[in-house]
Scaffold this motif. Sequence first.
Motif, mmCIF file in Angstrom:
data_model
loop_
_atom_site.group_PDB
_atom_site.id
_atom_site.type_symbol
_atom_site.label_atom_id
_atom_site.label_comp_id
_atom_site.label_asym_id
_atom_site.label_seq_id
_atom_site.Cartn_x
_atom_site.Cartn_y
_atom_site.Cartn_z
ATOM 1 N N LEU A 11 -73.108 -30.934 92.431
ATOM 2 C CA LEU A 11 -74.027 -30.913 91.180
ATOM 3 C C LEU A 11 -73.530 -29.813 90.008
ATOM 4 O O LEU A 11 -73.681 -30.228 89.033
ATOM 5 C CB LEU A 11 -75.461 -30.664 91.745
ATOM 6 C CG LEU A 11 -75.980 -31.811 92.538
ATOM 7 C CD1 LEU A 11 -77.488 -31.466 93.035
ATOM 8 C CD2 LEU A 11 -76.160 -33.107 91.955
ATOM 9 N N VAL A 12 -73.093 -29.010 90.613
ATOM 10 C CA VAL A 12 -72.533 -28.026 89.631
ATOM 11 C C VAL A 12 -71.103 -28.635 88.695
ATOM 12 O O VAL A 12 -71.164 -28.365 87.661
ATOM 13 C CB VAL A 12 -72.121 -26.681 90.189
ATOM 14 C CG1 VAL A 12 -71.487 -25.785 89.130
ATOM 15 C CG2 VAL A 12 -73.632 -25.959 90.367
ATOM 16 N N LEU A 17 -73.013 -36.952 88.747
ATOM 17 C CA LEU A 17 -73.542 -37.449 89.868
ATOM 18 C C LEU A 17 -74.991 -37.380 89.999
ATOM 19 O O LEU A 17 -75.579 -38.363 90.514
ATOM 20 C CB LEU A 17 -73.033 -36.868 91.058
ATOM 21 C CG LEU A 17 -71.528 -37.126 91.445
ATOM 22 C CD1 LEU A 17 -71.118 -36.282 92.490
ATOM 23 C CD2 LEU A 17 -71.304 -38.547 91.590
ATOM 24 N N LEU A 18 -75.429 -36.236 89.173
ATOM 25 C CA LEU A 18 -77.060 -35.915 89.209
ATOM 26 C C LEU A 18 -77.561 -37.294 88.061
ATOM 27 O O LEU A 18 -78.676 -37.874 88.618
ATOM 28 C CB LEU A 18 -77.251 -34.802 88.659
ATOM 29 C CG LEU A 18 -78.860 -34.423 88.419
ATOM 30 C CD1 LEU A 18 -79.462 -34.598 89.875
ATOM 31 C CD2 LEU A 18 -79.040 -32.971 87.960
ATOM 32 N N GLU A 19 -76.878 -37.666 87.406
ATOM 33 C CA GLU A 19 -77.133 -38.634 86.415
ATOM 34 C C GLU A 19 -77.588 -40.005 86.737
ATOM 35 O O GLU A 19 -78.219 -41.051 86.390
ATOM 36 C CB GLU A 19 -76.347 -38.897 85.250
ATOM 37 C CG GLU A 19 -76.422 -37.661 84.337
ATOM 38 C CD GLU A 19 -75.335 -37.655 83.188
ATOM 39 O OE1 GLU A 19 -74.685 -38.895 82.968
ATOM 40 O OE2 GLU A 19 -74.878 -36.781 82.707
ATOM 41 N N ILE A 20 -76.860 -40.364 88.211
ATOM 42 C CA ILE A 20 -76.958 -41.746 88.884
ATOM 43 C C ILE A 20 -77.912 -41.544 89.888
ATOM 44 O O ILE A 20 -78.577 -42.829 90.280
ATOM 45 C CB ILE A 20 -75.490 -42.241 89.387
ATOM 46 C CG1 ILE A 20 -74.923 -41.301 90.351
ATOM 47 C CG2 ILE A 20 -74.618 -42.480 88.245
ATOM 48 C CD1 ILE A 20 -73.703 -41.961 90.958
ATOM 49 N N LEU A 21 -78.549 -40.290 90.434
ATOM 50 C CA LEU A 21 -79.387 -40.391 91.369
ATOM 51 C C LEU A 21 -80.794 -40.441 90.521
ATOM 52 O O LEU A 21 -81.103 -39.968 89.395
ATOM 53 C CB LEU A 21 -79.530 -38.837 92.116
ATOM 54 C CG LEU A 21 -78.320 -38.635 93.048
ATOM 55 C CD1 LEU A 21 -78.629 -37.166 93.496
ATOM 56 C CD2 LEU A 21 -78.589 -39.462 94.087
ATOM 57 N N LEU A 30 -84.096 -37.401 87.497
ATOM 58 C CA LEU A 30 -84.539 -36.421 88.543
ATOM 59 C C LEU A 30 -84.066 -35.109 87.782
ATOM 60 O O LEU A 30 -82.815 -35.136 87.152
ATOM 61 C CB LEU A 30 -83.829 -36.399 89.989
ATOM 62 C CG LEU A 30 -84.285 -37.595 90.702
ATOM 63 C CD1 LEU A 30 -83.390 -37.817 91.876
ATOM 64 C CD2 LEU A 30 -85.869 -37.391 91.245
ATOM 65 N N GLU A 31 -84.540 -33.827 87.993
ATOM 66 C CA GLU A 31 -84.245 -32.734 87.620
ATOM 67 C C GLU A 31 -83.698 -31.809 88.794
ATOM 68 O O GLU A 31 -84.697 -31.674 89.884
ATOM 69 C CB GLU A 31 -85.254 -31.832 86.690
ATOM 70 C CG GLU A 31 -85.076 -30.813 86.030
ATOM 71 C CD GLU A 31 -86.055 -30.190 85.443
ATOM 72 O OE1 GLU A 31 -86.251 -28.933 85.294
ATOM 73 O OE2 GLU A 31 -86.719 -31.066 84.759
#
Length: 74
Positions: A11-12, A17-21, A30-31
């Motif tokens: 994530l860092v 990748l956080l954008e697709i979760l 999600l944050e």
Amino acid sequence: MACAPSTYRILVNEPELLEILVCPVCKGPLEWKKSAHELVCKACRLAYPIRDDIPVMLPEEARALNADEIHGKA
């Protein structure tokens, strides 16, 4: 056999990748709450845990957020 990289490093180093979760309930964004080891959906008021570097994206495993957490006071 090599170990999988930790969720923290993923994530860092790869924030896309956080954008697709998405939240499994509402499909909203999600944050990442790094200090709490959680992915938070403010729309559903749920926090999904990250256990052993794996996001647990099951609604029954999510924690309900309290009012202070929703409004960023906690």
